[in-house]
Design a protein around this motif. Structure first.
Motif, PDB file in Angstrom:
ATOM      1  N   ARG A 109       0.823  -1.210   0.000  1.00  0.00           N
ATOM      2  CA  ARG A 109       0.000   0.000   0.000  1.00  0.00           C
ATOM      3  C   ARG A 109       0.858   1.262   0.000  1.00  0.00           C
ATOM      4  O   ARG A 109       0.548   2.233  -0.699  1.00  0.00           O
ATOM      5  CB  ARG A 109      -0.952  -0.023   1.190  1.00  0.00           C
ATOM      6  N   MET A 110       1.946   1.255   0.769  1.00  0.00           N
ATOM      7  CA  MET A 110       2.844   2.416   0.793  1.00  0.00           C
ATOM      8  C   MET A 110       3.526   2.596  -0.564  1.00  0.00           C
ATOM      9  O   MET A 110       3.650   3.713  -1.065  1.00  0.00           O
ATOM     10  CB  MET A 110       3.890   2.265   1.895  1.00  0.00           C
ATOM     11  N   ASP A 111       3.972   1.475  -1.165  1.00  0.00           N
ATOM     12  CA  ASP A 111       4.607   1.553  -2.483  1.00  0.00           C
ATOM     13  C   ASP A 111       3.612   2.045  -3.530  1.00  0.00           C
ATOM     14  O   ASP A 111       3.986   2.740  -4.477  1.00  0.00           O
ATOM     15  CB  ASP A 111       5.174   0.190  -2.886  1.00  0.00           C
ATOM     16  N   GLY A 112       2.345   1.693  -3.360  1.00  0.00           N
ATOM     17  CA  GLY A 112       1.307   2.175  -4.268  1.00  0.00           C
ATOM     18  C   GLY A 112       1.217   3.693  -4.240  1.00  0.00           C
ATOM     19  O   GLY A 112       1.068   4.337  -5.282  1.00  0.00           O
ATOM     20  N   ALA A 113       1.325   4.279  -3.056  1.00  0.00           N
ATOM     21  CA  ALA A 113       1.294   5.738  -2.925  1.00  0.00           C
ATOM     22  C   ALA A 113       2.508   6.364  -3.611  1.00  0.00           C
ATOM     23  O   ALA A 113       2.390   7.381  -4.309  1.00  0.00           O
ATOM     24  CB  ALA A 113       1.248   6.138  -1.452  1.00  0.00           C
ATOM     25  N   VAL A 114       3.677   5.750  -3.435  1.00  0.00           N
ATOM     26  CA  VAL A 114       4.898   6.266  -4.074  1.00  0.00           C
ATOM     27  C   VAL A 114       4.777   6.160  -5.602  1.00  0.00           C
ATOM     28  O   VAL A 114       5.124   7.093  -6.333  1.00  0.00           O
ATOM     29  CB  VAL A 114       6.155   5.519  -3.566  1.00  0.00           C
ATOM     30  N   ALA A 160       1.045  12.354  -1.586  1.00  0.00           N
ATOM     31  CA  ALA A 160       1.653  11.030  -1.475  1.00  0.00           C
ATOM     32  C   ALA A 160       2.099  10.762  -0.038  1.00  0.00           C
ATOM     33  O   ALA A 160       1.910   9.669   0.492  1.00  0.00           O
ATOM     34  CB  ALA A 160       2.833  10.899  -2.438  1.00  0.00           C
ATOM     35  N   ARG A 161       2.694  11.783   0.606  1.00  0.00           N
ATOM     36  CA  ARG A 161       3.128  11.624   2.000  1.00  0.00           C
ATOM     37  C   ARG A 161       1.915  11.325   2.901  1.00  0.00           C
ATOM     38  O   ARG A 161       1.983  10.475   3.788  1.00  0.00           O
ATOM     39  CB  ARG A 161       3.826  12.889   2.499  1.00  0.00           C
ATOM     40  N   VAL A 162       0.824  12.050   2.663  1.00  0.00           N
ATOM     41  CA  VAL A 162      -0.394  11.834   3.451  1.00  0.00           C
ATOM     42  C   VAL A 162      -0.905  10.414   3.253  1.00  0.00           C
ATOM     43  O   VAL A 162      -1.291   9.736   4.218  1.00  0.00           O
ATOM     44  CB  VAL A 162      -1.473  12.882   3.085  1.00  0.00           C
ATOM     45  N   VAL A 170       7.049  -0.464  11.418  1.00  0.00           N
ATOM     46  CA  VAL A 170       6.081   0.278  10.593  1.00  0.00           C
ATOM     47  C   VAL A 170       6.593   1.709  10.365  1.00  0.00           C
ATOM     48  O   VAL A 170       6.542   2.227   9.248  1.00  0.00           O
ATOM     49  CB  VAL A 170       4.679   0.300  11.254  1.00  0.00           C
ATOM     50  N   GLN A 171       7.110   2.327  11.432  1.00  0.00           N
ATOM     51  CA  GLN A 171       7.628   3.691  11.315  1.00  0.00           C
ATOM     52  C   GLN A 171       8.827   3.737  10.362  1.00  0.00           C
ATOM     53  O   GLN A 171       8.955   4.651   9.554  1.00  0.00           O
ATOM     54  CB  GLN A 171       8.021   4.242  12.690  1.00  0.00           C
ATOM     55  N   LYS A 172       9.687   2.722  10.427  1.00  0.00           N
ATOM     56  CA  LYS A 172      10.853   2.660   9.538  1.00  0.00           C
ATOM     57  C   LYS A 172      10.405   2.546   8.074  1.00  0.00           C
ATOM     58  O   LYS A 172      10.956   3.218   7.190  1.00  0.00           O
ATOM     59  CB  LYS A 172      11.735   1.469   9.924  1.00  0.00           C
ATOM     60  N   MET A 173       9.389   1.704   7.825  1.00  0.00           N
ATOM     61  CA  MET A 173       8.852   1.564   6.468  1.00  0.00           C
ATOM     62  C   MET A 173       8.308   2.906   5.973  1.00  0.00           C
ATOM     63  O   MET A 173       8.529   3.308   4.823  1.00  0.00           O
ATOM     64  CB  MET A 173       7.714   0.522   6.436  1.00  0.00           C
ATOM     65  N   THR A 174       7.601   3.609   6.860  1.00  0.00           N
ATOM     66  CA  THR A 174       7.025   4.912   6.515  1.00  0.00           C
ATOM     67  C   THR A 174       8.133   5.897   6.167  1.00  0.00           C
ATOM     68  O   THR A 174       8.066   6.585   5.142  1.00  0.00           O
ATOM     69  CB  THR A 174       6.189   5.451   7.698  1.00  0.00           C
ATOM     70  N   ASP A 175       9.153   5.963   7.015  1.00  0.00           N
ATOM     71  CA  ASP A 175      10.260   6.893   6.790  1.00  0.00           C
ATOM     72  C   ASP A 175      10.949   6.625   5.454  1.00  0.00           C
ATOM     73  O   ASP A 175      11.298   7.561   4.721  1.00  0.00           O
ATOM     74  CB  ASP A 175      11.281   6.810   7.928  1.00  0.00           C
ATOM     75  N   GLU A 176      11.139   5.343   5.100  1.00  0.00           N
ATOM     76  CA  GLU A 176      11.778   4.987   3.828  1.00  0.00           C
ATOM     77  C   GLU A 176      10.957   5.511   2.651  1.00  0.00           C
ATOM     78  O   GLU A 176      11.510   6.038   1.684  1.00  0.00           O
ATOM     79  CB  GLU A 176      11.943   3.473   3.713  1.00  0.00           C
ATOM     80  N   ARG A 177       9.627   5.354   2.720  1.00  0.00           N
ATOM     81  CA  ARG A 177       8.758   5.812   1.619  1.00  0.00           C
ATOM     82  C   ARG A 177       8.746   7.337   1.514  1.00  0.00           C
ATOM     83  O   ARG A 177       8.770   7.887   0.433  1.00  0.00           O
ATOM     84  CB  ARG A 177       7.322   5.301   1.788  1.00  0.00           C
TER      85      ARG A 177
END
Length: 186
Positions: free
Chosen positions: A13-18, A125-127, A161-168
């Motif tokens: 889902r995060m990669d989808g936003a990126v 995208a960040r949101v 989860v926070q680390k994944m978010t920061d990477e994206r």
């Protein structure tokens, strides 16, 4: 994953936003012609609104020119109208069933406008990435409350989860910086 969270789903889902952000900024004009510049254009044809690439072949014969070869001669005027009304700043020249679209030089004001639009896309995208993080965190809190995972496990997984978010977010910022440099390049 019964205890905790499905990290693959969060990552998807995060990669989808990126990827959506990557697609959005690809359609921003940078002074060089690209077939992607016409992605936002939809044409009223055959009783429906259709993307231009389903009605014509889009090519880039020169660095500052886009060529649109409309397959159905009766739709040439509709395609011309759609391009003009798309607010892209294009003025097509109709030659039979082909439209030639010369790209005017970007002035400083227009470059800044495009950079602002790129920043809006990046913030959206960040949101979206943060929404996915929030969903993951809520899932973890619920799992801990129901006794599926321990407090330590919840803390460790929430850090992941926070680390994944920061990477994206870093990936989005990097794409934005590259696009902004491309836009501002004279």
């Amino acid at each position: 994953m019964p205890d905790g969270i499905d990290f693959k789903d969060l990552a998807r889902r995060m990669d989808g936003a990126v990827n959506a952000f990557r697609h959005d900024i690809a359609s921003l004009r940078t002074g060089r012609a690209s077939a992607n510049l016409l992605d936002p254009v939809h044409v009223e044809a055959y009783g429906a609104s259709m993307p231009i690439n389903q009605l014509a072949t889009i090519s880039v014969p020169e660095p500052r020119m886009i060529s649109v070869s409309v397959w159905d001669q009766s739709l040439v005027q509709a395609v011309d109208k759609a391009i003009r009304e798309a607010n892209l700043g294009f003025n097509p020249i109709v030659e039979g069933s082909t439209l030639r679209i010369p790209l005017p030089e970007l002035n400083e004001e227009r470059r800044k406008e495009l950079a602002k639009i790129a920043h809006q896309y990046a913030e959206n995208a960040r949101v979206a990435v943060r929404h996915v993080r929030r969903d993951g965190m809520e899932h973890l809190k619920k799992a801990e409350k129901e006794g599926e995972i321990s407090q330590d496990e919840m803390h460790a997984q929430s850090e992941r989860v926070q680390k994944m978010t920061d990477e994206r977010i870093i990936a989005i910022d990097k794409l934005l910086a590259e696009k902004e440099a491309e836009i501002m390049q004279v």
